[in-house]
Design a protein around this motif. Structure first.
Motif, PDB file in Angstrom:
ATOM      1  N   GLU A 109       0.839  -1.210   0.000  1.00  0.00           N
ATOM      2  CA  GLU A 109       0.000   0.000   0.000  1.00  0.00           C
ATOM      3  C   GLU A 109       0.872   1.258   0.000  1.00  0.00           C
ATOM      4  O   GLU A 109       0.578   2.229  -0.698  1.00  0.00           O
ATOM      5  CB  GLU A 109      -0.946  -0.022   1.204  1.00  0.00           C
ATOM      6  N   GLU A 110       1.973   1.212   0.740  1.00  0.00           N
ATOM      7  CA  GLU A 110       2.874   2.378   0.770  1.00  0.00           C
ATOM      8  C   GLU A 110       3.502   2.613  -0.609  1.00  0.00           C
ATOM      9  O   GLU A 110       3.588   3.743  -1.082  1.00  0.00           O
ATOM     10  CB  GLU A 110       3.964   2.179   1.834  1.00  0.00           C
TER      11      GLU A 110
ATOM     12  N   LYS B 119       2.297   1.680  -3.483  1.00  0.00           N
ATOM     13  CA  LYS B 119       1.233   2.131  -4.386  1.00  0.00           C
ATOM     14  C   LYS B 119       0.908   3.611  -4.171  1.00  0.00           C
ATOM     15  O   LYS B 119       0.638   4.353  -5.113  1.00  0.00           O
ATOM     16  CB  LYS B 119      -0.042   1.314  -4.132  1.00  0.00           C
ATOM     17  N   ALA B 120       0.935   4.041  -2.885  1.00  0.00           N
ATOM     18  CA  ALA B 120       0.641   5.450  -2.589  1.00  0.00           C
ATOM     19  C   ALA B 120       1.712   6.356  -3.202  1.00  0.00           C
ATOM     20  O   ALA B 120       1.425   7.438  -3.703  1.00  0.00           O
ATOM     21  CB  ALA B 120       0.567   5.650  -1.077  1.00  0.00           C
TER      22      ALA B 120
ATOM     23  N   PRO C 219       1.252   5.622  -7.782  1.00  0.00           N
ATOM     24  CA  PRO C 219      -0.090   5.084  -8.062  1.00  0.00           C
ATOM     25  C   PRO C 219      -0.289   4.552  -9.477  1.00  0.00           C
ATOM     26  O   PRO C 219      -1.152   3.723  -9.709  1.00  0.00           O
ATOM     27  CB  PRO C 219      -1.014   6.279  -7.785  1.00  0.00           C
TER      28      PRO C 219
END
Ligand code: 13P
Ligand code: SF4
Length: 308
Positions: free
Chosen positions: A183-184, A186-187, A190
């Motif tokens: 998730e990190e 991807k953040a 993106p």
């Protein structure tokens, strides 16, 4: 300095008839002097094809053992004798033999990251690039998959009609990546697709845009129209891709995906191995004919079912 060592290696390997096989996780300076670079499956096919008298494997022990099983008439050496995959030694052959006795109707499928002794008690081998295809091609629907439960889970999800039993084992390096890491990443990026190795945990694999072997990941990234990628396998793959595709950007999924065993082999190990290849000073894989024939059965099955 690196160039000098590489030049010596290139000259000596010709003189001594040495074929260098390097796993794609090896350092760039080793990859540059190798005759073939690839994932575990491609290395095993290439070991069979070469006509050289000597094979020098730059990777981990089970890969050199596999090369020896496939080319018993050749001398096979491992560039660094300490390089071994911890997953390969996670399960004892006796334990698997006991499980086979308890459930004799299950076909035992071993990931290629296993010792020769363990392969000897299994029925079929698979690699990360061939696992789904091979398990699909096995006539029996009842399977015991060892040792990697993450790769096993990936196979299971792709083949829901098969009854696949898993045991708790796997790669500590890939299993260290968490959903939070993903998730990190991807953040931060993106628009970058996430490409992961199936040795990662199911939660990470489930969120990936592509799942594949080391060569699969590299080929996907090279042929994709995307300009940036998050790479979820050993960090050397992101480094190699960045070098080979300077117009694209490669980000690592996690700083933790470093395999200390794959990192053990140095260019100097390669040079020393070749210098000492015919005086007993290099680390040769020695297996008896009986050991080879017992362990090779499941590798031959892998090649047969993988080529179907
Ligand atoms: P590949 O089959 O993708 O080369 O994987 C081998 C390995 O050890 C990955 O960690
Ligand atoms: Fe073994 Fe994992 Fe290293 Fe691959 S990355 S060699 S599976 S410990």
């Amino acid at each position: 300095m690196i160039r000098d060592v590489q030049d010596k290696i290139l000259k000596l390997k010709k003189e001594k008839d040495v074929f260098i096989l390097a796993h794609s996780y090896q350092a760039r300076e080793i990859i540059e002097v190798a005759d073939f670079v690839g994932d575990s499956f491609m290395l095993s096919l290439e070991a069979q094809k070469t006509t050289a008298k000597n094979i020098l494997l730059c990777g981990v022990h089970f890969m050199a053992e596999t090369a020896k099983m496939l080319s018993p008439e050749k001398h096979v050496f491992l560039a660094n004798p300490l390089a071994s995959c911890p997953m390969a030694e996670q399960m004892e052959p006796d334990m698997i033999s006991q499980l086979k006795k308890m459930e004799p109707d299950r076909t035992v499928v071993a990931y290629i990251n296993t010792t020769a002794a363990l392969k000897a008690v299994c029925d079929v081998c698979v690699t990360s690039s061939t696992a789904v295809k091979i398990v699909k091609n096995i006539e029996n629907d009842k399977i015991l998959f060892i040792p990697d439960c993450n790769l096993g889970d990936y196979v299971k999800k792709n083949l829901p009609n098969k009854d696949i039993k898993l045991l708790q084992g796997g790669c500590p390096v890939h299993a260290s990546v968490t959903l939070k890491d993903l998730e990190e990443a991807k953040a931060l990026h993106p628009n970058a697709p996430v490409l992961v190795h199936p040795e990662c945990i199911p939660a990470v694999v489930g969120r990936a845009d592509y799942v594949g072997s080391t060569s699969g990941i590299a080929n996907f990234a090279k042929s994709s129209d995307h300009k940036e990628f998050i790479i979820g396998t050993e960090i050397s793959i992101a480094e190699s891709l960045q070098y080979e595709c300077p117009d694209k950007s490669f980000y690592i999924l996690s700083k933790k995906i470093i395999c200390p065993n794959m990192k053990l082999t140095t260019l100097v190990d390669v040079l020393h191995s070749i210098e000492n290849i015919d005086n007993g000073g290099a680390f040769e894989i020695n297996m008896t004919d009986e050991e080879i024939s017992r362990s090779r059965r499941c590798i031959d099955e892998m090649i047969r079912l993988g080529n179907d």
